[in-house]
Design a protein around this motif. Structure first.
Motif, mmCIF file in Angstrom:
data_model
loop_
_atom_site.group_PDB
_atom_site.id
_atom_site.type_symbol
_atom_site.label_atom_id
_atom_site.label_comp_id
_atom_site.label_asym_id
_atom_site.label_seq_id
_atom_site.Cartn_x
_atom_site.Cartn_y
_atom_site.Cartn_z
ATOM 1 N N ARG A 295 -1.105 -0.244 7.825
ATOM 2 C CA ARG A 295 0.241 -0.478 8.356
ATOM 3 C C ARG A 295 1.198 0.619 7.884
ATOM 4 O O ARG A 295 1.999 1.134 8.673
ATOM 5 C CB ARG A 295 0.767 -1.842 7.928
ATOM 6 C CG ARG A 295 2.179 -2.086 8.488
ATOM 7 C CD ARG A 295 2.836 -3.341 7.967
ATOM 8 N NE ARG A 295 4.203 -3.427 8.467
ATOM 9 C CZ ARG A 295 4.606 -4.158 9.499
ATOM 10 N NH1 ARG A 295 3.743 -4.895 10.173
ATOM 11 N NH2 ARG A 295 5.875 -4.156 9.878
ATOM 12 N N TYR A 296 1.133 0.951 6.594
ATOM 13 C CA TYR A 296 2.019 1.986 6.048
ATOM 14 C C TYR A 296 1.820 3.299 6.813
ATOM 15 O O TYR A 296 2.783 3.947 7.216
ATOM 16 C CB TYR A 296 1.726 2.182 4.565
ATOM 17 C CG TYR A 296 2.616 3.206 3.884
ATOM 18 C CD1 TYR A 296 3.741 2.805 3.185
ATOM 19 C CD2 TYR A 296 2.331 4.566 3.950
ATOM 20 C CE1 TYR A 296 4.575 3.739 2.566
ATOM 21 C CE2 TYR A 296 3.151 5.506 3.350
ATOM 22 C CZ TYR A 296 4.267 5.088 2.658
ATOM 23 O OH TYR A 296 5.075 6.027 2.065
ATOM 24 N N TYR A 297 0.557 3.661 7.015
ATOM 25 C CA TYR A 297 0.250 4.911 7.724
ATOM 26 C C TYR A 297 0.809 4.886 9.146
ATOM 27 O O TYR A 297 1.471 5.840 9.597
ATOM 28 C CB TYR A 297 -1.254 5.135 7.750
ATOM 29 C CG TYR A 297 -1.725 6.066 8.830
ATOM 30 C CD1 TYR A 297 -1.458 7.430 8.774
ATOM 31 C CD2 TYR A 297 -2.424 5.570 9.931
ATOM 32 C CE1 TYR A 297 -1.869 8.278 9.786
ATOM 33 C CE2 TYR A 297 -2.843 6.412 10.946
ATOM 34 C CZ TYR A 297 -2.564 7.764 10.867
ATOM 35 O OH TYR A 297 -2.976 8.604 11.874
ATOM 36 N N SER A 310 -6.106 12.220 10.147
ATOM 37 C CA SER A 310 -7.128 13.044 9.509
ATOM 38 C C SER A 310 -7.854 12.157 8.502
ATOM 39 O O SER A 310 -7.352 11.073 8.150
ATOM 40 C CB SER A 310 -6.495 14.250 8.809
ATOM 41 O OG SER A 310 -5.808 13.838 7.644
ATOM 42 N N PRO A 311 -9.005 12.591 7.999
ATOM 43 C CA PRO A 311 -9.741 11.753 7.033
ATOM 44 C C PRO A 311 -8.941 11.421 5.781
ATOM 45 O O PRO A 311 -9.229 10.433 5.102
ATOM 46 C CB PRO A 311 -10.961 12.620 6.707
ATOM 47 C CG PRO A 311 -11.161 13.461 7.923
ATOM 48 C CD PRO A 311 -9.778 13.761 8.416
ATOM 49 N N THR A 312 -7.927 12.227 5.457
ATOM 50 C CA THR A 312 -7.144 11.963 4.248
ATOM 51 C C THR A 312 -5.915 11.094 4.507
ATOM 52 O O THR A 312 -5.258 10.661 3.553
ATOM 53 C CB THR A 312 -6.676 13.287 3.614
ATOM 54 O OG1 THR A 312 -5.821 13.983 4.547
ATOM 55 C CG2 THR A 312 -7.861 14.170 3.267
ATOM 56 N N SER A 313 -5.608 10.834 5.775
ATOM 57 C CA SER A 313 -4.368 10.121 6.107
ATOM 58 C C SER A 313 -4.292 8.759 5.434
ATOM 59 O O SER A 313 -3.270 8.390 4.838
ATOM 60 C CB SER A 313 -4.254 9.945 7.617
ATOM 61 O OG SER A 313 -4.228 11.178 8.288
ATOM 62 N N LEU A 314 -5.353 7.992 5.528
ATOM 63 C CA LEU A 314 -5.321 6.635 5.003
ATOM 64 C C LEU A 314 -5.379 6.628 3.481
ATOM 65 O O LEU A 314 -4.783 5.758 2.829
ATOM 66 C CB LEU A 314 -6.461 5.821 5.599
ATOM 67 C CG LEU A 314 -6.387 5.659 7.124
ATOM 68 C CD1 LEU A 314 -7.618 4.941 7.656
ATOM 69 C CD2 LEU A 314 -5.135 4.907 7.520
ATOM 70 N N GLY A 403 8.023 -4.576 6.169
ATOM 71 C CA GLY A 403 6.770 -5.317 6.260
ATOM 72 C C GLY A 403 5.657 -4.736 5.422
ATOM 73 O O GLY A 403 4.479 -4.902 5.750
ATOM 74 N N ILE A 404 6.010 -4.053 4.307
ATOM 75 C CA ILE A 404 4.988 -3.408 3.466
ATOM 76 C C ILE A 404 5.119 -3.846 2.016
ATOM 77 O O ILE A 404 4.803 -3.086 1.101
ATOM 78 C CB ILE A 404 5.062 -1.870 3.556
ATOM 79 C CG1 ILE A 404 6.477 -1.370 3.211
ATOM 80 C CG2 ILE A 404 4.647 -1.388 4.948
ATOM 81 C CD1 ILE A 404 6.559 0.146 3.082
ATOM 82 N N ASP A 405 5.553 -5.076 1.803
ATOM 83 C CA ASP A 405 5.669 -5.592 0.440
ATOM 84 C C ASP A 405 4.277 -5.805 -0.148
ATOM 85 O O ASP A 405 3.547 -6.694 0.298
ATOM 86 C CB ASP A 405 6.441 -6.912 0.459
ATOM 87 C CG ASP A 405 6.609 -7.518 -0.929
ATOM 88 O OD1 ASP A 405 6.148 -6.905 -1.915
ATOM 89 O OD2 ASP A 405 7.210 -8.609 -1.026
#
Length: 475
Positions: A295-297, A310-314, A403-405
């Motif tokens: 969700r944050y991403y 990209s593979p590092t995004s998450l 929404g990222i608590d």
């Protein structure tokens, strides 16, 4: 401070003024449930979930949110036939997958989530009104198709600023029954090659709805003739949203006051899609990434910008949210000592509000979040508890609004199994290093102890020594 949003039709940022005082209405084009969702499908859900939350928290509005499900169309029929399954079962299977994906990343359930197949009477009513007003006609070839006459409506193209002369033929039906190849299908007559269950009776013959008609009818059913915001992906602007607006306004409806469009999730610079073979199914991604990090991403870039994967995004998202969680857990003992188990009432930080009111500038809002986390950690390190409490108050307000608590029970339930396993594994590895460091210090081998601390530091692990032993956190 007013909320300013970029309106596609105006091609400009405008102050948001709801049609009804104290309330706001949003219609979001939801999924066409032909296949399982990939992470690109979730971006609109996250982006406009944030919008709804901000309208509520930042502006005190009562939000009615509609997100439709397109459960009948050409692709659903074709894929169900290939799989040897009833089209309605195929659609429902993938609708459930979309619901599970939205739930996993904390997208709140909409006020209403209508299916196209449940609103055929409203579609027929709208289609009859368009025929009556001279903006639509039954095909002359006896096919049962009904078309919108684009030349009958001078405002066609107003949403996306296209000239009718530049519009390509609509490829949604056999052009032989059209007066103009650019006319688009409101209704598609039944065909012998399609299941009998995929057709409904109308005054023009049996058939099924065209995609554009579905959304206009459902928006009208739940939000009325005029509503505040119509939202959806960038790829829907033309022809889908252009056609929605044309047919609705030709019928005499005010329809949407604002049009908002989110950018794509891209991979290698191309839109994530099944046809390109570059999709990442949500169910697969969540096996190695926490739902909170996903969700944050998905919400980390401005909603109108492309979001490159990209593979590092998450992994970067995991690290970012880890810093927030570490601070909130560090400050809990201070909060408990001051006010017991209750958390302080959240306060919306002015810099955060300014960013959110600037066309939902979530990157700017996240910068405020991380600056506040750093200030809070510095206050804790310096023993300035009152400043740490103030920072925690601001952080809580921000993460709850977005929404990222990380302390929300939603993320600590079954949906966060993968993240919990990763955190447990990391703790075991770091604790082993801390034990080795403690042994080196006990043996007065300070060079070895410092080397271990430096190694952990390069990996993003911050070690803090206390009377109770060493503690670690993600820096």
């Amino acid at each position: 401070m007013p909320l300013r949003l970029y309106d596609t039709e105006a091609a400009a940022v405008r102050d948001f003024a709801p049609l009804t005082p104290g309330a706001a209405s949003i219609y979001l084009c939801g999924a066409t449930v032909q296949a399982p969702p990939h992470i690109g499908h979730l971006r609109s859900g996250v982006a406009f979930d944030v919008l709804a939350r901000w309208l509520e928290v930042g502006h005190g509005l009562d939000v009615t949110f509609v997100r439709n499900v397109t459960d009948i169309d050409d692709k659903i029929l074709a894929k169900a036939a290939e799989a040897g399954r009833p089209w309605w079962a195929w659609a429902y299977t993938h609708e459930q997958a979309f619901t599970a994906a939205y739930d996993a990343v904390g997208v709140r359930r909409p006020t209403y989530e209508p299916r196209a197949t449940g609103h055929v009477p409203e579609m027929v009513e709208l289609m009859e009104l368009l025929v009556e007003r001279g903006h639509a006609y039954p095909a002359a070839d006896g096919s049962g198709d009904v078309y919108f006459d684009v030349r009958s409506f001078p405002e066609y193209g107003a949403l996306t600023h296209v000239s009718l002369d530049d519009v390509a033929p609509a490829e949604d039906a056999d052009p032989r029954g059209k007066r103009d190849p650019r006319d688009f299908a409101l209704w598609k007559g039944s065909k012998p090659t399609e299941p009998a269950t995929a057709s409904w009776p109308t005054p023009f013959g049996r058939g099924r709805p065209g995609w554009h008609l579905e959304c206009s009818a459902m928006a009208r059913r739940y939000l009325g003739d005029a509503f505040d915001i119509h939202a959806g992906g960038l790829d829907l602007r033309f022809p889908h949203h252009e056609n929605e607006q044309a047919q609705s306004r030709a019928a005499g409806l005010g329809f949407a006051s604002y049009w908002l469009h989110n950018g794509w999730v891209t991979q290698g610079g191309e839109k994530m899609s099944k046809s390109l073979g570059n999709s990442l199914q949500v169910s697969t991604v969540l096996k190695h990434t926490s739902p909170l990090a996903l969700r944050y991403y998905l919400g980390s870039a401005h909603y109108r910008s492309a979001l490159e994967y990209s593979p590092t995004s998450l992994a970067e998202a995991e690290t970012a949210i880890g810093r927030v969680e570490t601070f909130l857990r560090r400050v809990q003992p201070v909060l408990a000592s001051r006010i017991g188990a209750a958390a302080p009432a959240p306060r919306i930080p002015p810099d955060f509000a300014a960013a959110m009111n600037d066309d939902l500038n979530v990157p700017g809002a996240l910068a405020v979040l991380h600056d506040t986390v750093r200030a809070g950690n510095a206050a804790l390190d310096g023993g300035h508890e009152q400043f740490a409490v103030a920072a925690a108050n601001d952080v809580n307000a921000i993460v709850r609004t977005l929404g990222i608590d990380p302390l929300d029970p939603h993320w600590t339930g079954a949906a966060s199994t993968a993240a919990s396993a990763q955190a447990a594994a990391l703790d075991v590895l770091v604790q082993a290093q801390l034990e080795a460091r403690a042994q080196a210090r006990a043996s007065k081998d300070f060079a070895a102890a410092d080397a271990i601390r430096d190694l952990l530091g390069r990996a993003g692990v911050v070690v803090q020594d206390s009377a109770d032993g060493a503690r670690w956190s993600l820096g």
